[in-house]
Scaffold this active site. Structure first.
Site, PDB file in Angstrom:
ATOM      1  N   ARG A  20       0.822  -1.201   0.000  1.00 54.69           N
ATOM      2  CA  ARG A  20       0.000   0.000   0.000  1.00 54.69           C
ATOM      3  C   ARG A  20       0.859   1.255   0.000  1.00 54.69           C
ATOM      4  O   ARG A  20       1.864   1.328   0.715  1.00 54.69           O
ATOM      5  CB  ARG A  20      -0.935   0.012   1.216  1.00 54.69           C
ATOM      6  CG  ARG A  20      -2.040  -1.038   1.160  1.00 54.69           C
ATOM      7  CD  ARG A  20      -2.828  -1.063   2.476  1.00 54.69           C
ATOM      8  NE  ARG A  20      -4.060  -1.831   2.369  1.00 54.69           N
ATOM      9  CZ  ARG A  20      -4.136  -3.140   2.550  1.00 54.69           C
ATOM     10  NH1 ARG A  20      -3.040  -3.822   2.839  1.00 54.69           N
ATOM     11  NH2 ARG A  20      -5.290  -3.766   2.439  1.00 54.69           N
ATOM     12  N   THR A 242     -19.743   3.839  14.343  1.00 50.30           N
ATOM     13  CA  THR A 242     -18.584   4.724  14.256  1.00 50.30           C
ATOM     14  C   THR A 242     -19.053   6.152  14.059  1.00 50.30           C
ATOM     15  O   THR A 242     -20.156   6.401  13.563  1.00 50.30           O
ATOM     16  CB  THR A 242     -17.667   4.326  13.090  1.00 50.30           C
ATOM     17  OG1 THR A 242     -16.502   5.163  13.107  1.00 50.30           O
ATOM     18  CG2 THR A 242     -18.357   4.505  11.747  1.00 50.30           C
ATOM     19  N   LYS A 245     -17.495   7.967   9.830  1.00 48.74           N
ATOM     20  CA  LYS A 245     -18.003   7.825   8.470  1.00 48.74           C
ATOM     21  C   LYS A 245     -19.119   8.852   8.231  1.00 48.74           C
ATOM     22  O   LYS A 245     -18.830  10.025   8.037  1.00 48.74           O
ATOM     23  CB  LYS A 245     -18.408   6.378   8.215  1.00 48.74           C
ATOM     24  CG  LYS A 245     -17.181   5.454   8.240  1.00 48.74           C
ATOM     25  CD  LYS A 245     -17.494   4.019   8.009  1.00 48.74           C
ATOM     26  CE  LYS A 245     -16.237   3.175   7.843  1.00 48.74           C
ATOM     27  NZ  LYS A 245     -15.329   3.186   9.021  1.00 48.74           N
ATOM     28  N   THR A 274      -6.788   3.607  27.444  1.00 47.94           N
ATOM     29  CA  THR A 274      -6.538   4.448  26.276  1.00 47.94           C
ATOM     30  C   THR A 274      -7.035   5.861  26.534  1.00 47.94           C
ATOM     31  O   THR A 274      -7.987   6.078  27.294  1.00 47.94           O
ATOM     32  CB  THR A 274      -7.217   3.873  25.016  1.00 47.94           C
ATOM     33  OG1 THR A 274      -6.712   4.540  23.863  1.00 47.94           O
ATOM     34  CG2 THR A 274      -8.726   4.036  25.060  1.00 47.94           C
TER      35      THR A 274
END
Length: 410
Positions: A20, A242, A245, A274
């Site tokens: 990629r 999510t 998007k 996190t």
């Protein structure tokens, strides 16, 4: 030695056309889907494969609320919510998400990948002897979360409810079971038989986990997704989504019962350890969701544009894969090398950005472009894309729809 091993692996990746590369594009605020290409800043290109499905990243209200939160609270969150504190914006966002999906509670993560990975790991570790049944085309985040646990796992053929039933029927009713699937699959644009899967899961006492990332904002009442469109969101145990998007910002989330959400909040290491979303990001997500709950014009225009694009591609004999039922239009190329070459030509000759989708993202022989219109693409841009794809297909002798297998393309 280590560098040599890694170089060999990279060369194998390149030789198989799976390596990629990044295309440096700088999107132009207020002019989406236009972006400036590195080295050619005076001639914007048109982006045709962004997940910013509704252009909400550009919406004035979203940007305004992000600016407000930045100036009010600063740039960062200060750490995890356990250490840095849980900002009042998180509570408002989670309440809004729970309301959206008509669930008791919600939990927000920094990314959609993280919400799948952390939640599935947590549930499979906390529910003793739980067997997981996963659709074979589930996203890498789902696969990653499942593989990180020692639980027994079964993979069923894509959208095959008969095989799922066979799998679940092989276990005692009181054996914990979890069925994981998506509503819209991003590479094919198809829709899962959600109602059938939920019915079978309930018959065999299995929890259902539905990934709605490519549906929220665009389908169903208030844009709450495919399950809401079908009127069965209340029958799905866990809905994951999510904010990167259609919502146009970044972040992931899960919605479910208060108990399940509290368990994930308390036990999921991918959440506990996190850093939380910055306040400005949280404010932007909240503004976008609240807008999409009441405004249908963006999704209505999305579906009109998608229909127009599909028709223009048909008129130019461009092979849209038959599996597509949604706004995601997979255009079949069928060869990795030609797919990359075609993408290069589209960008440098026609000013169109489409990323080649090759193996392992899709099976070898089904290499494709994943095309989607947005409310921001106008008719001239749609016509230009269709004509440019036809010129590019002719240039590289890529089979057209009339030359491809009837089983593959519409």
């Amino acid at each position: 030695m280590y560098q040599s091993i890694l170089r060999q692996q990279l060369e194998l990746l390149k030789s198989s056309n799976q390596y990629r590369t990044f295309t440096t594009l700088s999107r132009i605020c207020g002019q989406y889907p236009l972006a400036k290409l590195e080295g050619a800043p005076d001639t914007p290109v048109v982006v045709w494969c962004s997940n910013d499905y509704l252009g909400m990243s550009q919406h004035p209200l979203v940007r305004q609320q992000m600016h407000w939160a930045l100036e009010t609270y600063g740039a960062g969150s200060g750490g995890s919510r356990n250490i840095g504190g849980s900002h009042e914006l998180y509570a408002r966002l989670e309440s809004s998400l729970a309301d959206w999906h008509e669930k008791e509670a919600a939990l927000v993560f920094p990314t959609g990948f993280g919400s799948n990975d952390a939640t599935l790991q947590c549930l499979l570790r906390q529910i003793p002897d739980c067997v997981v049944a996963s659709d074979e085309r589930n996203h890498a985040s789902i696969v990653n979360g499942i593989r990180a646990t020692p639980n027994e796992r079964r993979v069923f053929r894509h959208n095959d409810v008969d095989e799922l039933e066979q799998i679940l029927s092989a276990y005692p009713v009181d054996r914990p079971k979890l069925v994981v699937f998506e509503s819209i699959y991003s590479m094919d644009g198809d829709i899962a038989p959600i109602a059938q899967i939920v019915k079978i899961a309930k018959r065999f006492n299995a929890l259902t986990y539905l990934d709605e990332v490519h549906a929220v904002g665009m389908y169903g009442p208030r844009g709450a997704g495919i399950a809401a469109k079908l009127g069965i969101a209340d029958q799905v145990d866990i809905i994951q989504g999510t904010m990167a998007k259609a919502i146009g910002v970044i972040g992931g989330y899960i919605t479910s019962t208060q108990t399940l959400i509290d368990a994930v909040r308390s036990f999921a290491t991918g959440f506990i350890f996190t850093t939380s979303l910055p306040p400005a990001i949280t404010a932007g997500c909240l503004a976008s969701i609240e807008h999409l709950k009441t405004s249908s014009c963006e999704r209505e225009q999305l579906h009109r544009s998608s229909g127009t694009l599909r028709e223009r591609l048909r008129q130019h004999d461009i092979p849209v894969m038959r599996c597509s039922q949604t706004h995601v239009l997979p255009v079949l190329v069928g060869d990795a090398e030609r797919c990359k070459a075609a993408a290069h030509r589209l960008l440098n000759v026609h000013g169109i950005y489409l990323q080649p989708i090759n193996s392992p993202s899709v099976p070898v022989g089904t290499e494709r472009f994943r095309v989607n219109a947005t409310p921001n693409h106008d008719l001239n841009q749609i016509d230009h894309l269709a004509a440019s794809l036809r010129e590019t297909f002719d240039h590289f002798a890529i089979p057209l729809a009339s030359q491809a297998s009837a089983a593959e393309v519409a």
